[in-house]
Design a protein around this motif. Sequence first.
Motif: not given
Length: 333
Positions: A2-24, A177-183
């Motif tokens: 899976k690829r879950l979008l979290v935060r991005r600030s990019a130009v001409g990029l494809a990306l994915g991200a991870l998210a988990v909870t209850g970690l404090a 849990d998934g992956y994060i990718e920056l192209n």
Amino acid sequence: MKRLLVRRSAVGLALGALAVTGLASVPSPASAVATNAYVEADGGFYAQAGTCTEAGDGANPADVPWSDNGVPVTNQVAKSGTISNNDNAADITDVAVSSKATVTSTPLGTSGPATIQATGTASASVAPRLGSSGCSPYAYASGYVRGDATLPAPMWVTITGTGTGRGSSYLEIDTVDGYIELNTADRSAGTVTALLPAGPISLYYYVSTNAYLDAQTPTARSRSVSSTFTAVLEPLGNGSAVAGKGKSYVSLDARSCPTGTVAVSLTKKAKKKAKLVEIKVNGAKKGKKFQGKKLKKRTVAIAAPPASDATIVATITLKNGKKVTVTRSYKAC
């Protein structure tokens, strides 16, 4: 995966991200060591049509191991040769390929931030002496970095990347849990942030290009690409470097994820020379003020929303009327 979008600030990029909870409440990471870690350089050429002979395309170099010890490791290859048409002695194509990849990593999974940087270049060219070729020559070059590690606790990762040229380039981190990718694409730059869960991670960096001649693309004769990626891993609640001329009056200390607060200390110098100290979180209109008898050497807990990044700014108004500030940013919990 899976690829879950979290935060991005990019130009001409494809990306994915991870998210988990209850970690404090998870403790700070211990050290982790990169395994199955190597740098690969690859390049070659061949004929896609006709009865042709390739000359000069020798073996690629062996993979080079790397470790998360802060030492740069590089692998590279360069080849040149010809592709000759057996049915036309004048039909010869000069071919050249090269690639280079470098990786540098500080120790992964330590209690402080870790930084991984991967850079690479790749180029390929085909130059038919007759202006075209019945061999439909193809040339390719690539650089590749691979490495595994285990994170004993969750960590934030921020990947930044820049790229230029015609080709492909990316940095990817896989988890359970998934992956994060920056192209990156030609003349592009961007960043992406995600939360990596505790457990195994795998890092992949890839840069590649190709050049070829065929009936549909008779003019793609030379291509090159380069890119640089940096991945910074930070513990939950990690603080940035402290900035500002007010550091001698107010100390912005550690963030506590379990309590949702940041420790802020007023110094003896603040008591002697300050008239007012105001502390604000994330640009709030109103902050916590210290003046008069409250201006004494002490440490106070400033509330900061644990689920988001926090920036603390302390503004110190001195008795002579001058104002100085001190600022520090913290990762989310």
